[in-house]
Scaffold this active site. Structure first.
Site, PDB file in Angstrom:
ATOM      1  N   GLU A 160       0.845  -1.209   0.000  1.00  0.00           N
ATOM      2  CA  GLU A 160       0.000   0.000   0.000  1.00  0.00           C
ATOM      3  C   GLU A 160       0.873   1.250   0.000  1.00  0.00           C
ATOM      4  OE1 GLU A 160      -3.613  -2.031   2.625  1.00  0.00           O
ATOM      5  OE2 GLU A 160      -2.143  -0.729   3.580  1.00  0.00           O
ATOM      6  N   HIS A 192      -7.745   1.485   2.093  1.00  0.00           N
ATOM      7  CA  HIS A 192      -7.293   1.463   3.492  1.00  0.00           C
ATOM      8  C   HIS A 192      -7.786   2.693   4.261  1.00  0.00           C
ATOM      9  CE1 HIS A 192      -4.014  -0.339   6.272  1.00  0.00           C
ATOM     10  NE2 HIS A 192      -4.998   0.187   6.983  1.00  0.00           N
TER      11      HIS A 192
END
Length: 322
Positions: free
Chosen positions: A267, A288
């Site tokens: 990420e 996220h």
């Protein structure tokens, strides 16, 4: 309050979108530097002369800590500690404290939102309206995609701490039956089913456990094959708990009714990811952000201030190393 300590928040923009009250944190230090973001190579320079480092995701390696002799305290503006070399901090007498439980309501809400979106086929109906399918329909409603009621269904839940418990309560409010799964490396418990027993019973599975060497790829091809045809999978915990290629294959094969993830193994996914392919059906990805309500982020500010004040008072709290 400590009137002399200098603190540097290395990636302040990852927490504050300009909507938070930073006064509690400012009051905890003599000087607080709010650095929006920084490269790892610049960390040591930014922390020169600072007694406190605050980091969300910026790495604090052993090499960086060795270059910061004044550092006494590291405050992590999150729960995960993988961005800090804890062993190196311990060797240098640097206390490390994190934040805990701040996002329970936000993540639990997000988890149920994803589960409901899968059950009601929300993305498919939104796409259908955008493409004009409802406008062309021969009757008042469009029912092209089967809708599933959560009431009476079984939710398998992996990880039953504070967050998992909150999700269980919300699921039960929708009339779901909740079964708890056993995690690898944990002592056996009568109320925790092994995956081989849990997965075939679950109409939906949600993950709320930490990522470690024992839980990495916890849900892989074999586990996905054990799930009921049409079952739903939601992961708002950590990328890496689910084998992403195996999940992409299971969705393409039509075995699952859908999957929704708020986390990926890398990420942001700059180098690509099997789940970013455009041909995967019944997949919802969110970036996220399940934790990121304003209320949750403000709780982090409060906990950071509490952790700093407790450290300076000689009674450190939420300590993960030190």
């Amino acid at each position: 309050m400590n009137n002399s300590a200098r603190a540097v928040f290395l990636d302040h923009a990852s927490l504050d979108l300009g909507d938070l009250d930073m006064a509690p944190l400012r009051q905890a230090f003599g000087e607080l530097v709010l650095q929006p973001s920084c490269a790892e190579a610049d960390v040591a320079g930014l922390l020169r002369g600072a007694q406190v480092a605050i980091s969300n995701k910026v790495n604090l390696s052993a090499e960086t800590l060795a270059a910061c002799p004044d550092l006494k305290l590291i405050l992590i503006s999150a729960t995960g500690t993988n961005n800090v070399d804890l062993a190196a901090a311990r060797e240098r007498g640097i206390v490390v404290a994190n934040c805990q439980g701040y996002g329970t309501a936000s993540v639990a809400q997000h988890t149920l939102m994803l589960l409901l979106a899968l059950a009601t086929r929300l993305p498919d109906y939104q796409t259908a309206i955008r493409d004009g399918a409802w406008q062309r329909a021969s009757q008042f409603c469009l029912l092209d995609f089967p809708i599933v009621e959560l009431e009476g269904k079984t939710l398998g839940l992996l990880g039953h701490g504070e967050l998992g418990g909150a999700v269980a309560r919300l699921a039960e409010a929708f009339g779901m039956r909740v079964l708890l799964g056993a995690l690898p490396g944990r002592p056996p418990r009568a109320d925790r089913l092994p995956l081989s027993e849990l997965l075939p019973q679950a109409d939906a599975l949600t993950l709320h456990c930490p990522l470690n060497e024992q839980t990495r790829d916890l849900i892989g091809a074999a586990e996905l094959a054990l799930m009921k045809p049409g079952a739903l999978l939601v992961n708002t915990a950590r990328g890496g708990l689910v084998n992403e290629q195996a999940l992409a294959d299971a969705l393409r094969a039509g075995h699952l009714g859908g999957a929704a993830l708020d986390v990926l193994s890398e990420e942001p996914p700059r180098d690509g990811n099997p789940l970013l392919a455009p041909d995967i059906p019944r997949l919802i990805l969110t970036p996220h952000n399940a934790w990121g309500s304003r209320e949750a982020r403000q709780r982090i500010v409060g906990q950071l201030a509490e952790n700093a004040e407790a450290f300076f008072a000689g009674t450190p709290r939420r300590v993960v190393s030190g």
